[in-house]
Design a protein around this motif. Sequence first.
Motif, PDB file in Angstrom:
ATOM      1  N   ALA A  43       0.851  -1.195   0.000  1.00 48.20           N
ATOM      2  CA  ALA A  43       0.000   0.000   0.000  1.00 48.20           C
ATOM      3  C   ALA A  43       0.886   1.244   0.000  1.00 48.20           C
ATOM      4  O   ALA A  43       2.019   1.218   0.482  1.00 48.20           O
ATOM      5  N   ARG A  44       0.379   2.324  -0.550  1.00 52.24           N
ATOM      6  CA  ARG A  44       1.181   3.548  -0.699  1.00 52.24           C
ATOM      7  C   ARG A  44       1.762   4.033   0.632  1.00 52.24           C
ATOM      8  O   ARG A  44       2.917   4.437   0.688  1.00 52.24           O
ATOM      9  N   ILE A  45       0.995   3.999   1.705  1.00 50.14           N
ATOM     10  CA  ILE A  45       1.507   4.470   2.998  1.00 50.14           C
ATOM     11  C   ILE A  45       2.686   3.609   3.443  1.00 50.14           C
ATOM     12  O   ILE A  45       3.669   4.123   3.971  1.00 50.14           O
ATOM     13  N   ALA A  46       2.617   2.311   3.206  1.00 52.43           N
ATOM     14  CA  ALA A  46       3.727   1.436   3.572  1.00 52.43           C
ATOM     15  C   ALA A  46       4.937   1.693   2.686  1.00 52.43           C
ATOM     16  O   ALA A  46       6.074   1.737   3.158  1.00 52.43           O
ATOM     17  N   MET A  47       4.698   1.901   1.388  1.00 52.75           N
ATOM     18  CA  MET A  47       5.800   2.196   0.471  1.00 52.75           C
ATOM     19  C   MET A  47       6.498   3.479   0.906  1.00 52.75           C
ATOM     20  O   MET A  47       7.721   3.535   0.999  1.00 52.75           O
ATOM     21  N   ARG A  48       5.736   4.499   1.221  1.00 53.83           N
ATOM     22  CA  ARG A  48       6.332   5.756   1.681  1.00 53.83           C
ATOM     23  C   ARG A  48       7.108   5.543   2.972  1.00 53.83           C
ATOM     24  O   ARG A  48       8.173   6.126   3.169  1.00 53.83           O
ATOM     25  N   GLY A  49       6.582   4.716   3.850  1.00 56.71           N
ATOM     26  CA  GLY A  49       7.281   4.440   5.107  1.00 56.71           C
ATOM     27  C   GLY A  49       8.616   3.764   4.886  1.00 56.71           C
ATOM     28  O   GLY A  49       9.600   4.058   5.564  1.00 56.71           O
ATOM     29  N   HIS A  50       8.675   2.854   3.946  1.00 57.32           N
ATOM     30  CA  HIS A  50       9.935   2.170   3.641  1.00 57.32           C
ATOM     31  C   HIS A  50      10.891   3.060   2.859  1.00 57.32           C
ATOM     32  O   HIS A  50      12.100   2.936   2.991  1.00 57.32           O
ATOM     33  N   CYS A  51      10.366   3.936   2.032  1.00 58.65           N
ATOM     34  CA  CYS A  51      11.202   4.698   1.108  1.00 58.65           C
ATOM     35  C   CYS A  51      11.704   6.022   1.666  1.00 58.65           C
ATOM     36  O   CYS A  51      12.705   6.545   1.184  1.00 58.65           O
ATOM     37  N   LEU A  52      11.025   6.584   2.627  1.00 57.51           N
ATOM     38  CA  LEU A  52      11.401   7.900   3.142  1.00 57.51           C
ATOM     39  C   LEU A  52      11.858   7.791   4.591  1.00 57.51           C
ATOM     40  O   LEU A  52      11.084   7.385   5.456  1.00 57.51           O
ATOM     41  N   PRO A  53      13.099   8.161   4.876  1.00 57.04           N
ATOM     42  CA  PRO A  53      13.569   8.106   6.262  1.00 57.04           C
ATOM     43  C   PRO A  53      12.925   9.224   7.082  1.00 57.04           C
ATOM     44  O   PRO A  53      13.062  10.394   6.748  1.00 57.04           O
ATOM     45  N   VAL A  54      12.189   8.848   8.121  1.00 61.48           N
ATOM     46  CA  VAL A  54      11.559   9.832   8.999  1.00 61.48           C
ATOM     47  C   VAL A  54      11.839   9.454  10.452  1.00 61.48           C
ATOM     48  O   VAL A  54      11.851   8.269  10.789  1.00 61.48           O
ATOM     49  N   PRO A  55      12.072  10.437  11.298  1.00 64.15           N
ATOM     50  CA  PRO A  55      12.272  10.133  12.719  1.00 64.15           C
ATOM     51  C   PRO A  55      10.990   9.567  13.336  1.00 64.15           C
ATOM     52  O   PRO A  55       9.889   9.872  12.879  1.00 64.15           O
ATOM     53  N   ALA A  56      11.148   8.762  14.356  1.00 62.27           N
ATOM     54  CA  ALA A  56       9.994   8.178  15.050  1.00 62.27           C
ATOM     55  C   ALA A  56       9.055   9.288  15.504  1.00 62.27           C
ATOM     56  O   ALA A  56       9.491  10.332  15.980  1.00 62.27           O
ATOM     57  N   ASP A  62       3.898  12.891   2.088  1.00 59.41           N
ATOM     58  CA  ASP A  62       3.462  12.398   0.785  1.00 59.41           C
ATOM     59  C   ASP A  62       4.591  12.632  -0.199  1.00 59.41           C
ATOM     60  O   ASP A  62       5.474  13.451   0.031  1.00 59.41           O
ATOM     61  N   THR A  63       4.595  11.881  -1.281  1.00 60.02           N
ATOM     62  CA  THR A  63       5.681  11.973  -2.245  1.00 60.02           C
ATOM     63  C   THR A  63       5.190  11.566  -3.620  1.00 60.02           C
ATOM     64  O   THR A  63       4.169  10.899  -3.744  1.00 60.02           O
ATOM     65  N   SER A  64       5.932  11.953  -4.647  1.00 60.31           N
ATOM     66  CA  SER A  64       5.618  11.510  -5.998  1.00 60.31           C
ATOM     67  C   SER A  64       6.275  10.170  -6.295  1.00 60.31           C
ATOM     68  O   SER A  64       6.078   9.591  -7.355  1.00 60.31           O
ATOM     69  N   LEU A  65       7.072   9.645  -5.363  1.00 62.34           N
ATOM     70  CA  LEU A  65       7.716   8.341  -5.554  1.00 62.34           C
ATOM     71  C   LEU A  65       6.683   7.229  -5.655  1.00 62.34           C
ATOM     72  O   LEU A  65       5.684   7.238  -4.939  1.00 62.34           O
ATOM     73  N   ASP A  66       6.940   6.277  -6.522  1.00 62.36           N
ATOM     74  CA  ASP A  66       6.086   5.097  -6.615  1.00 62.36           C
ATOM     75  C   ASP A  66       6.838   3.827  -6.244  1.00 62.36           C
ATOM     76  O   ASP A  66       6.254   2.748  -6.213  1.00 62.36           O
ATOM     77  N   SER A  67       8.148   3.954  -5.989  1.00 60.12           N
ATOM     78  CA  SER A  67       8.946   2.769  -5.672  1.00 60.12           C
ATOM     79  C   SER A  67      10.279   3.194  -5.087  1.00 60.12           C
ATOM     80  O   SER A  67      10.671   4.357  -5.180  1.00 60.12           O
ATOM     81  N   CYS A  68      10.969   2.224  -4.486  1.00 65.07           N
ATOM     82  CA  CYS A  68      12.332   2.450  -4.013  1.00 65.07           C
ATOM     83  C   CYS A  68      13.016   1.111  -3.803  1.00 65.07           C
ATOM     84  O   CYS A  68      12.370   0.067  -3.747  1.00 65.07           O
ATOM     85  N   ALA A  69      14.342   1.178  -3.699  1.00 65.75           N
ATOM     86  CA  ALA A  69      15.152  -0.006  -3.410  1.00 65.75           C
ATOM     87  C   ALA A  69      15.892   0.252  -2.103  1.00 65.75           C
ATOM     88  O   ALA A  69      16.411   1.347  -1.891  1.00 65.75           O
ATOM     89  N   ARG A  70      15.948  -0.766  -1.249  1.00 67.79           N
ATOM     90  CA  ARG A  70      16.613  -0.653   0.044  1.00 67.79           C
ATOM     91  C   ARG A  70      17.611  -1.801   0.198  1.00 67.79           C
ATOM     92  O   ARG A  70      17.251  -2.907   0.596  1.00 67.79           O
ATOM     93  N   PRO A  71      18.899  -1.555  -0.119  1.00 68.72           N
ATOM     94  CA  PRO A  71      19.898  -2.614   0.046  1.00 68.72           C
ATOM     95  C   PRO A  71      20.168  -2.892   1.523  1.00 68.72           C
ATOM     96  O   PRO A  71      20.264  -1.974   2.318  1.00 68.72           O
ATOM     97  N   ASP A  72      20.258  -4.159   1.864  1.00 68.43           N
ATOM     98  CA  ASP A  72      20.598  -4.593   3.225  1.00 68.43           C
ATOM     99  C   ASP A  72      21.833  -5.482   3.096  1.00 68.43           C
ATOM    100  O   ASP A  72      21.735  -6.661   2.768  1.00 68.43           O
TER     101      ASP A  72
END
Length: 144
Positions: A43-56, A62-72
Motif C-alpha cells: 500500500a502507498r503508505i507502507a511504500m512511503r514508510g519504507h522509502c522515506l527516512p523519517v524520525p519516530a 506524501d511523495t511523488s515516488l512510486d517505488s524504491c530499493a533498500r539494500p541490506d
Amino acid sequence: MCVIAVSLLMSMFCLRSLADPLPLNDEPVPGWPELRIETHYVARIAMRGHCLPVPAGTPIPDTSLDSCARPDFWRGVCDVFIDVQSMRRAELLEHEKMRCRGHDYRDVDRLAEALRAWREQGENRYADMLDFASLMFVLEPLTE
C-alpha cells in the motif's frame, strides 16, 4: 470546454513525469556486492514508510515516488518496494532492480556512500530505517 480538456491533459502529463524514475549511472558502484532482490507490492503508505527516512513520531510525508530499493548488506538482500497502484509499471521494477545492482542516480553517490559506511563502520544505512512491517499490506503480483 477546450480549456478544461487541455488543463486535464497537462496535469496528467505533469503527474506522470513526476513519477518517472530518475536516470541512473551506466555503471554500478565499484565493488558493489551481489544482493538477492526481493520485490514487495505494498500500500502507498507502507511504500512511503519504507522509502522515506523519517524520525519516530514524525508523520510520513506524501511523495511523488512510486517505488524504491533498500539494500541490506548484512542480509545480502535488496528489498524493492512498489506502490500496489503502480505494480503494472514494469519500468519501475527494472529501475529498482538496477538500483539493487548498484546503479546510483546520475551525479549522486548515495549508494557508494552507503557501501563505504557499511565496509568502514558496519553501518547498514538503508536497512537501519524504521520498521513499518505493521503497516505493510503485501499483495501477490498479478499474473496474466
